[in-house]
Write a protein that holds these residues in place. Structure first.
Motif, PDB file in Angstrom:
ATOM      1  N   PHE A 137     -15.138  -9.645   4.192  1.00  0.00           N
ATOM      2  CA  PHE A 137     -16.027  -8.633   3.607  1.00  0.00           C
ATOM      3  C   PHE A 137     -16.151  -8.802   2.090  1.00  0.00           C
ATOM      4  O   PHE A 137     -16.930  -8.116   1.448  1.00  0.00           O
ATOM      5  N   HIS A 138     -15.334  -9.678   1.510  1.00  0.00           N
ATOM      6  CA  HIS A 138     -15.366  -9.905   0.064  1.00  0.00           C
ATOM      7  C   HIS A 138     -15.298 -11.397  -0.236  1.00  0.00           C
ATOM      8  O   HIS A 138     -14.297 -11.892  -0.769  1.00  0.00           O
ATOM      9  N   ASP A 139     -16.371 -12.078   0.173  1.00  0.00           N
ATOM     10  CA  ASP A 139     -16.539 -13.500  -0.194  1.00  0.00           C
ATOM     11  C   ASP A 139     -15.365 -14.380   0.209  1.00  0.00           C
ATOM     12  O   ASP A 139     -15.042 -15.350  -0.504  1.00  0.00           O
ATOM     13  N   ASP A 140     -14.723 -14.034   1.303  1.00  0.00           N
ATOM     14  CA  ASP A 140     -13.621 -14.865   1.808  1.00  0.00           C
ATOM     15  C   ASP A 140     -12.492 -15.061   0.799  1.00  0.00           C
ATOM     16  O   ASP A 140     -11.836 -16.099   0.788  1.00  0.00           O
ATOM     17  N   GLU A 141     -12.274 -14.053  -0.043  1.00  0.00           N
ATOM     18  CA  GLU A 141     -11.134 -14.212  -0.964  1.00  0.00           C
ATOM     19  C   GLU A 141      -9.855 -13.762  -0.262  1.00  0.00           C
ATOM     20  O   GLU A 141      -9.899 -12.972   0.681  1.00  0.00           O
ATOM     21  N   PRO A 142      -8.703 -14.283  -0.697  1.00  0.00           N
ATOM     22  CA  PRO A 142      -7.456 -13.863  -0.053  1.00  0.00           C
ATOM     23  C   PRO A 142      -7.100 -12.429  -0.425  1.00  0.00           C
ATOM     24  O   PRO A 142      -7.463 -11.969  -1.510  1.00  0.00           O
ATOM     25  N   THR A 143      -6.416 -11.737   0.479  1.00  0.00           N
ATOM     26  CA  THR A 143      -5.957 -10.387   0.153  1.00  0.00           C
ATOM     27  C   THR A 143      -4.555 -10.473  -0.466  1.00  0.00           C
ATOM     28  O   THR A 143      -3.792 -11.386  -0.158  1.00  0.00           O
ATOM     29  N   TYR A 144      -4.276  -9.516  -1.333  1.00  0.00           N
ATOM     30  CA  TYR A 144      -2.972  -9.424  -1.983  1.00  0.00           C
ATOM     31  C   TYR A 144      -2.396  -8.036  -1.723  1.00  0.00           C
ATOM     32  O   TYR A 144      -3.110  -7.040  -1.835  1.00  0.00           O
ATOM     33  N   GLY A 145      -1.099  -8.005  -1.412  1.00  0.00           N
ATOM     34  CA  GLY A 145      -0.478  -6.760  -0.957  1.00  0.00           C
ATOM     35  C   GLY A 145       0.121  -5.889  -2.037  1.00  0.00           C
ATOM     36  O   GLY A 145      -0.294  -5.939  -3.207  1.00  0.00           O
ATOM     37  N   GLY A 146       1.113  -5.128  -1.638  1.00  0.00           N
ATOM     38  CA  GLY A 146       1.580  -3.982  -2.420  1.00  0.00           C
ATOM     39  C   GLY A 146       2.663  -4.229  -3.439  1.00  0.00           C
ATOM     40  O   GLY A 146       3.036  -3.297  -4.139  1.00  0.00           O
ATOM     41  N   TYR A 147       3.195  -5.471  -3.542  1.00  0.00           N
ATOM     42  CA  TYR A 147       4.197  -5.701  -4.593  1.00  0.00           C
ATOM     43  C   TYR A 147       3.433  -5.848  -5.904  1.00  0.00           C
ATOM     44  O   TYR A 147       3.470  -6.880  -6.568  1.00  0.00           O
ATOM     45  N   SER A 148       2.709  -4.819  -6.283  1.00  0.00           N
ATOM     46  CA  SER A 148       1.800  -4.918  -7.433  1.00  0.00           C
ATOM     47  C   SER A 148       1.478  -3.520  -7.951  1.00  0.00           C
ATOM     48  O   SER A 148       1.889  -2.531  -7.347  1.00  0.00           O
ATOM     49  N   ASN A 149       0.736  -3.462  -9.044  1.00  0.00           N
ATOM     50  CA  ASN A 149       0.527  -2.156  -9.680  1.00  0.00           C
ATOM     51  C   ASN A 149      -0.671  -1.392  -9.133  1.00  0.00           C
ATOM     52  O   ASN A 149      -0.817  -0.203  -9.388  1.00  0.00           O
ATOM     53  N   ASN A 150      -1.578  -2.064  -8.399  1.00  0.00           N
ATOM     54  CA  ASN A 150      -2.739  -1.328  -7.887  1.00  0.00           C
ATOM     55  C   ASN A 150      -3.297  -1.988  -6.634  1.00  0.00           C
ATOM     56  O   ASN A 150      -2.916  -3.115  -6.289  1.00  0.00           O
ATOM     57  N   ILE A 151      -4.188  -1.268  -5.945  1.00  0.00           N
ATOM     58  CA  ILE A 151      -4.921  -1.870  -4.829  1.00  0.00           C
ATOM     59  C   ILE A 151      -6.277  -1.170  -4.715  1.00  0.00           C
ATOM     60  O   ILE A 151      -6.384   0.035  -4.986  1.00  0.00           O
ATOM     61  N   VAL A 152      -7.280  -1.946  -4.354  1.00  0.00           N
ATOM     62  CA  VAL A 152      -8.620  -1.398  -4.101  1.00  0.00           C
ATOM     63  C   VAL A 152      -8.836  -1.473  -2.602  1.00  0.00           C
ATOM     64  O   VAL A 152      -8.663  -2.534  -1.999  1.00  0.00           O
ATOM     65  N   VAL A 153      -9.192  -0.348  -1.988  1.00  0.00           N
ATOM     66  CA  VAL A 153      -9.300  -0.338  -0.528  1.00  0.00           C
ATOM     67  C   VAL A 153     -10.403   0.624  -0.093  1.00  0.00           C
ATOM     68  O   VAL A 153     -10.652   1.636  -0.758  1.00  0.00           O
ATOM     69  N   SER A 154     -11.041   0.287   0.997  1.00  0.00           N
ATOM     70  CA  SER A 154     -12.036   1.185   1.580  1.00  0.00           C
ATOM     71  C   SER A 154     -11.342   2.500   1.957  1.00  0.00           C
ATOM     72  O   SER A 154     -10.251   2.480   2.529  1.00  0.00           O
ATOM     73  N   GLU A 155     -11.972   3.620   1.651  1.00  0.00           N
ATOM     74  CA  GLU A 155     -11.319   4.912   1.926  1.00  0.00           C
ATOM     75  C   GLU A 155     -10.944   5.060   3.406  1.00  0.00           C
ATOM     76  O   GLU A 155      -9.970   5.725   3.749  1.00  0.00           O
ATOM     77  N   LYS A 156     -11.718   4.406   4.289  1.00  0.00           N
ATOM     78  CA  LYS A 156     -11.443   4.486   5.733  1.00  0.00           C
ATOM     79  C   LYS A 156     -10.059   3.974   6.084  1.00  0.00           C
ATOM     80  O   LYS A 156      -9.470   4.361   7.081  1.00  0.00           O
ATOM     81  N   PHE A 157      -9.558   3.028   5.275  1.00  0.00           N
ATOM     82  CA  PHE A 157      -8.272   2.408   5.577  1.00  0.00           C
ATOM     83  C   PHE A 157      -7.139   2.972   4.726  1.00  0.00           C
ATOM     84  O   PHE A 157      -6.039   2.441   4.741  1.00  0.00           O
ATOM     85  N   ALA A 158      -7.417   4.046   4.018  1.00  0.00           N
ATOM     86  CA  ALA A 158      -6.365   4.716   3.249  1.00  0.00           C
ATOM     87  C   ALA A 158      -6.003   6.014   3.964  1.00  0.00           C
ATOM     88  O   ALA A 158      -6.850   6.644   4.600  1.00  0.00           O
ATOM     89  N   ILE A 159      -4.742   6.363   3.887  1.00  0.00           N
ATOM     90  CA  ILE A 159      -4.215   7.521   4.607  1.00  0.00           C
ATOM     91  C   ILE A 159      -3.970   8.650   3.614  1.00  0.00           C
ATOM     92  O   ILE A 159      -3.419   8.426   2.534  1.00  0.00           O
ATOM     93  N   ASN A 160      -4.381   9.853   3.986  1.00  0.00           N
ATOM     94  CA  ASN A 160      -4.138  11.029   3.130  1.00  0.00           C
ATOM     95  C   ASN A 160      -2.664  11.417   3.159  1.00  0.00           C
ATOM     96  O   ASN A 160      -2.070  11.541   4.230  1.00  0.00           O
ATOM     97  N   VAL A 161      -2.121  11.621   1.971  1.00  0.00           N
ATOM     98  CA  VAL A 161      -0.710  12.029   1.850  1.00  0.00           C
ATOM     99  C   VAL A 161      -0.676  13.307   1.020  1.00  0.00           C
ATOM    100  O   VAL A 161      -1.215  13.323  -0.099  1.00  0.00           O
ATOM    101  N   PRO A 162      -0.043  14.367   1.533  1.00  0.00           N
ATOM    102  CA  PRO A 162      -0.030  15.635   0.786  1.00  0.00           C
ATOM    103  C   PRO A 162       0.674  15.499  -0.573  1.00  0.00           C
ATOM    104  O   PRO A 162       1.550  14.653  -0.734  1.00  0.00           O
ATOM    105  N   SER A 163       0.286  16.363  -1.508  1.00  0.00           N
ATOM    106  CA  SER A 163       0.764  16.220  -2.888  1.00  0.00           C
ATOM    107  C   SER A 163       2.251  16.542  -3.038  1.00  0.00           C
ATOM    108  O   SER A 163       2.862  16.181  -4.033  1.00  0.00           O
TER     109      SER A 163
END
Ligand code: NDP
Ligand code: ZN
Length: 363
Positions: A137-163
């Motif tokens: 969905f993004h020009d066949d670039e590799p995905t990079y995971g969570g050992y990092s300071n940020n991530i950009v993700v479609s809201e559909k694939f993010a889970i709501n967590v209470p405050s």
């Protein structure tokens, strides 16, 4: 601060710069790594990652134990953080909300499996895993995971967590939680069922806690007695250090074992009609060929594989876990301790889940 520059990048529609830890080949040690993520789309959110769990799958992947990995690799699919920017069509999140990301970041959305929120089984083969995956969905670039300071993700694939949720405890739920919750639901575990969990690590302890909450009588198979006291404190009836001379018979066995073993040793311990869910993923080449004769003679049992869980079920699992205060057993580490954590997880020195405190990235 990098995140200030991220906000400028968002405003200007640019790629999002990120820093994290990566390995550059299967024998490498983790080192600091700078990279960029795709620009924030209209349906995307930008999350500042606060905590990331270390799953044994990260180790299998980083070491190319299943297939040749895509390097440099930034693993991490147990991600919890705060939303810092949203695309213009986003409705599920607002800035400042807590959000979680698990093993997937996209899928086709139109096949039967996706429509039923079984995105991990996308029939068009477009399940995009959080790292070590090519993102069609993004020009066949590799995905990079969570050992990092940020991530950009479609809201559909993010889970709501209470405050008010403890984010360091929420992170491991995004994989260890859902991967064990899902087969317990699929097998319809009920009050009084005898459930055994094989492999008592990051996933295993979650399976134990959920099964107990669901009213089951729970047993553990480990490779030694080191964690017997912890198991007993959690309410486990018995911890076995091998499958021989076991008199109990089980309705369900969930195997989370990440090393070489013979599933038929466990299938033989099921009741007639019992079920075995396999979630552990030993390295390719370390799986024992199925002895069909032994399998046939332990007949009338059902064995299935189980892969994480869909997004809808992941949200259900987060809500269930927070409602019943079912959390992982965690040890918080700094990001420069990943290499040591990997060693401990391989040689039996780790207790349960290591969680990286991402604030250590800036120190
Ligand atoms: P951990 O390393 O945290 O835990 C594994 C546990 O299994 C450890 O406690 C280990 O014991 C124990 N173990 C190892 N070998 C044996 C054995 N032969 N018999 C009994 N116990 C054994 O790993 P995770 O819980 O993070 O992951 C477990 C597996 O599940 C991995 O293969 C991972 O890739 C897979 N996985 C699968 C998913 C799916 O969707 N299907 C999702 C997530 C993970 P010790 O304490 O002595 O080391
Ligand atoms: Zn995982």
């Amino acid at each position: 601060m990098l995140l200030d520059s991220n906000l400028n990048e968002v405003k200007e529609g640019k790629r999002i710069s990120a820093i994290g830890y990566a390995v550059s080949n299967k024998d490498d040690k983790f080192k600091p790594f700078s990279f960029s993520r795709h620009a924030l789309g209209d349906n995307d959110i930008l999350i500042e990652i606060l905590f990331a769990g270390i799953c044994h799958s990260d180790i299998h992947s980083a070491r190319s134990e299943w297939h040749d990995g895509i390097y440099p690799m930034v693993p991490g699919h147990e991600i919890a953080g705060r939303v810092v920017a949203i695309g213009k069509n986003v409705t599920k999140f607002k800035i400042g909300d807590y959000a979680g990301v698990g093993c997937m970041v996209n899928s086709c959305g139109i096949c039967e499996a996706c429509k039923q929120s079984n995105e991990q089984f996308c029939e068009n083969g477009k399940t995009i895993f959080t790292y070590d995956c090519i993102d069609c969905f993004h020009d066949d670039e590799p995905t990079y995971g969570g050992y990092s300071n940020n991530i950009v993700v479609s809201e559909k694939f993010a889970i709501n967590v209470p405050s008010d949720a403890p984010l360091d405890k929420v992170a491991p739920l995004l994989c260890a939680g859902i991967t064990t919750y899902s087969p317990l639901k699929f097998s319809n575990v009920k009050q009084g069922d005898k459930v055994a969990i094989a492999g008592f690590g990051g996933l295993g302890v979650m399976a134990v806690k959920y099964a107990i909450q669901m009213g089951a009588e729970v047993y553990v198979f480990a490779r030694n007695k080191n964690k017997e006291n912890i198991a007993k404190k959690l309410g486990v009836k018995n911890l076995y250090d091998n499958t021989k001379n076991v008199n109990e018979r089980f309705d369900l066995i969930i195997s989370t074992i990440p090393t070489k073993y013979d599933p038929i040793d466990y299938i033989n311990l099921l009741k007639n009609g019992g079920e075995m869910a396999i979630v552990g993923l030993p390295p390719v080449g370390e799986t024992i060929p199925t002895d069909l004769t032994r399998l046939v003679f332990s007949a009338n049992k059902k064995v299935y594989g189980s892969l994480i869980g869909g997004i809808k079920e992941t949200q259900e699992m987060i809500d269930f876990s927070l409602k019943h205060k079912i959390y992982p057993e965690t040890e918080i580490i700094s990001i420069n301790e990943i290499n040591e954590a990997y060693e401990n997880l391989t040689n039996g020195k780790a207790k349960f889940r290591y969680v990286i405190d991402m604030s250590s990235l800036n120190k």
